[in-house]
Scaffold this motif. Structure first.
Motif, short mmCIF file in Angstrom:
data_model
loop_
_atom_site.label_atom_id
_atom_site.label_comp_id
_atom_site.label_asym_id
_atom_site.label_seq_id
_atom_site.Cartn_x
_atom_site.Cartn_y
_atom_site.Cartn_z
N PHE A 111 -5.47 -46.71 -30.59
CA PHE A 111 -5.94 -47.70 -29.63
C PHE A 111 -7.37 -47.43 -29.17
CE2 PHE A 111 -5.91 -50.50 -25.97
CZ PHE A 111 -5.14 -51.56 -26.42
N GLU A 112 -7.82 -46.19 -29.26
CA GLU A 112 -9.17 -45.87 -28.80
C GLU A 112 -10.15 -45.64 -29.95
OE1 GLU A 112 -9.53 -41.93 -26.83
OE2 GLU A 112 -7.43 -41.67 -27.36
N ALA A 113 -9.70 -45.88 -31.18
CA ALA A 113 -10.54 -45.67 -32.36
C ALA A 113 -11.74 -46.62 -32.35
CB ALA A 113 -9.73 -45.89 -33.63
N ASP A 114 -12.89 -46.09 -32.77
CA ASP A 114 -14.12 -46.87 -32.89
C ASP A 114 -14.97 -46.19 -33.96
OD1 ASP A 114 -16.46 -48.30 -32.69
OD2 ASP A 114 -16.64 -48.08 -30.51
N PRO A 115 -14.75 -46.57 -35.23
CA PRO A 115 -15.47 -45.91 -36.32
C PRO A 115 -16.99 -45.93 -36.17
CG PRO A 115 -13.71 -47.27 -37.19
CD PRO A 115 -13.80 -47.57 -35.71
N ALA A 116 -17.54 -46.95 -35.55
CA ALA A 116 -18.99 -47.03 -35.35
C ALA A 116 -19.49 -45.88 -34.48
CB ALA A 116 -19.37 -48.37 -34.75
N LYS A 117 -18.61 -45.34 -33.63
CA LYS A 117 -18.96 -44.22 -32.76
C LYS A 117 -18.33 -42.91 -33.25
CE LYS A 117 -19.51 -47.12 -28.68
NZ LYS A 117 -18.98 -47.47 -27.37
N ASN A 118 -17.87 -42.92 -34.50
CA ASN A 118 -17.22 -41.75 -35.12
C ASN A 118 -15.95 -41.31 -34.40
OD1 ASN A 118 -19.02 -41.58 -37.27
ND2 ASN A 118 -20.46 -40.37 -36.08
N LEU A 119 -15.27 -42.26 -33.76
CA LEU A 119 -13.96 -42.01 -33.16
C LEU A 119 -12.93 -42.51 -34.18
CD1 LEU A 119 -14.65 -43.28 -29.52
CD2 LEU A 119 -14.63 -40.91 -30.34
N ILE A 120 -12.30 -41.58 -34.88
CA ILE A 120 -11.45 -41.91 -36.00
C ILE A 120 -9.98 -41.78 -35.62
CG2 ILE A 120 -10.87 -41.29 -38.40
CD1 ILE A 120 -13.75 -42.40 -37.98
N SER A 121 -9.21 -42.83 -35.90
CA SER A 121 -7.78 -42.82 -35.61
C SER A 121 -7.05 -41.79 -36.46
CB SER A 121 -7.20 -44.21 -35.88
OG SER A 121 -5.79 -44.16 -35.86
N MET A 122 -6.10 -41.12 -35.84
CA MET A 122 -5.27 -40.15 -36.57
C MET A 122 -4.45 -40.85 -37.66
SD MET A 122 -3.68 -37.74 -33.57
CE MET A 122 -2.50 -39.03 -33.19
N SER A 123 -4.21 -42.16 -37.49
CA SER A 123 -3.39 -42.87 -38.46
C SER A 123 -4.22 -43.56 -39.54
CB SER A 123 -2.49 -43.89 -37.75
OG SER A 123 -3.27 -44.81 -37.02
N SER A 124 -5.55 -43.41 -39.49
CA SER A 124 -6.41 -43.96 -40.54
C SER A 124 -6.32 -43.05 -41.76
CB SER A 124 -7.85 -44.04 -40.06
OG SER A 124 -8.41 -42.74 -39.95
N PRO A 125 -6.73 -43.53 -42.93
CA PRO A 125 -6.68 -42.64 -44.11
C PRO A 125 -7.45 -41.33 -43.90
CG PRO A 125 -7.02 -44.91 -44.80
CD PRO A 125 -7.11 -44.89 -43.29
N LEU A 126 -8.65 -41.40 -43.33
CA LEU A 126 -9.42 -40.17 -43.08
C LEU A 126 -8.72 -39.30 -42.05
CD1 LEU A 126 -11.85 -38.34 -43.46
CD2 LEU A 126 -13.09 -39.75 -41.80
N GLY A 127 -8.27 -39.91 -40.95
CA GLY A 127 -7.59 -39.16 -39.89
C GLY A 127 -6.35 -38.45 -40.40
N GLU A 128 -5.54 -39.17 -41.18
CA GLU A 128 -4.31 -38.57 -41.72
C GLU A 128 -4.63 -37.40 -42.64
OE1 GLU A 128 -2.06 -41.70 -43.57
OE2 GLU A 128 -1.09 -42.24 -41.69
N SER A 129 -5.72 -37.54 -43.41
CA SER A 129 -6.04 -36.49 -44.39
C SER A 129 -6.54 -35.20 -43.73
CB SER A 129 -7.05 -37.00 -45.41
OG SER A 129 -8.32 -37.14 -44.82
N ILE A 130 -7.18 -35.30 -42.56
CA ILE A 130 -7.70 -34.07 -41.93
C ILE A 130 -6.81 -33.53 -40.82
CG2 ILE A 130 -10.10 -34.52 -42.55
CD1 ILE A 130 -10.64 -35.53 -39.77
N LEU A 131 -5.86 -34.33 -40.34
CA LEU A 131 -4.94 -33.88 -39.30
C LEU A 131 -4.15 -32.66 -39.78
CD1 LEU A 131 -4.10 -34.79 -36.44
CD2 LEU A 131 -2.23 -36.03 -37.48
N GLY A 132 -4.19 -31.59 -39.01
CA GLY A 132 -3.45 -30.38 -39.34
C GLY A 132 -4.14 -29.48 -40.36
N ARG A 133 -5.32 -29.91 -40.80
CA ARG A 133 -6.07 -29.10 -41.78
C ARG A 133 -7.02 -28.16 -41.06
NH1 ARG A 133 -5.10 -31.55 -46.88
NH2 ARG A 133 -5.85 -29.58 -47.72
N ALA A 134 -7.49 -27.14 -41.76
CA ALA A 134 -8.32 -26.10 -41.15
C ALA A 134 -9.69 -26.01 -41.82
CB ALA A 134 -7.62 -24.76 -41.22
N VAL A 135 -10.56 -25.26 -41.18
CA VAL A 135 -11.90 -25.01 -41.72
C VAL A 135 -11.78 -24.45 -43.13
CG1 VAL A 135 -14.02 -23.66 -41.44
CG2 VAL A 135 -12.90 -24.65 -39.43
N GLY A 136 -12.60 -24.99 -44.04
CA GLY A 136 -12.59 -24.55 -45.43
C GLY A 136 -11.73 -25.41 -46.33
#
Length: 156
Positions: A111-136
């Motif tokens: 609900f607060e996602a705004d890709p123009a401001k680099n606020l990425i939804s956890m349920s977007s393809p990018l958000g889902e792919s990095i959620l729970g992932r670590a540095v490296g």
């Protein structure tokens, strides 16, 4: 029962502020525009009146959406145990392998996602792919334009 909407504290406050603005000054402005348009006479062919009424309908719809979102909102703070793992509220620094550039995004609720401001939804393809992932970690994101690959450089 309706599904809860996960938001950050900052996102929740932003939604509250927008609701207050819409219910106050914005609503009064539209009411004034309707009154002024009515004063011009015949409402059947009064474009200003019809525009003001349309704006009023849009406003009331947005107010209803915000009220429902705030009612269903669950404020989620970034867990301390997340450490270097991406979670809601994390600021994630990514390296775009194909375009050889760094980008920084913040993981937020949908609900607060705004890709123009680099606020990425956890349920977007990018958000889902990095959620729970670590540095490296390297992640691949399927998009309509093809597959993008990123390396996670930092998580705050």
């Amino acid at each position: 029962m309706s599904k809860e909407i996960q938001v950050t504290r900052e996102g929740f406050n932003k939604l509250q502020k927008e609701l207050e603005e819409l219910k106050g000054p914005t609503r009064l402005g539209i009411a004034d525009a309707i009154r002024e348009a009515k004063a011009h006479g015949d409402l059947k062919e009064n474009a200003a009146y019809h525009e003001a009424k349309l704006n009023q309908t849009r406003l009331e719809s947005r107010i209803a959406d915000l009220e429902k979102a705030l009612q269903l909102a669950k404020i989620v703070e970034r867990p301390e145990v997340a450490g270097s793992t991406a979670a809601l509220g994390s600021v994630v620094k990514l390296y775009d392998i194909e375009f050889d550039e760094e980008i920084t995004v913040t993981l937020v609720g949908s609900f607060e996602a705004d890709p123009a401001k680099n606020l990425i939804s956890m349920s977007s393809p990018l958000g889902e792919s990095i959620l729970g992932r670590a540095v490296g970690d390297e992640v691949s994101v399927d998009t309509p334009g093809g597959t993008n690959r990123y390396k996670i450089l930092g998580v705050n």
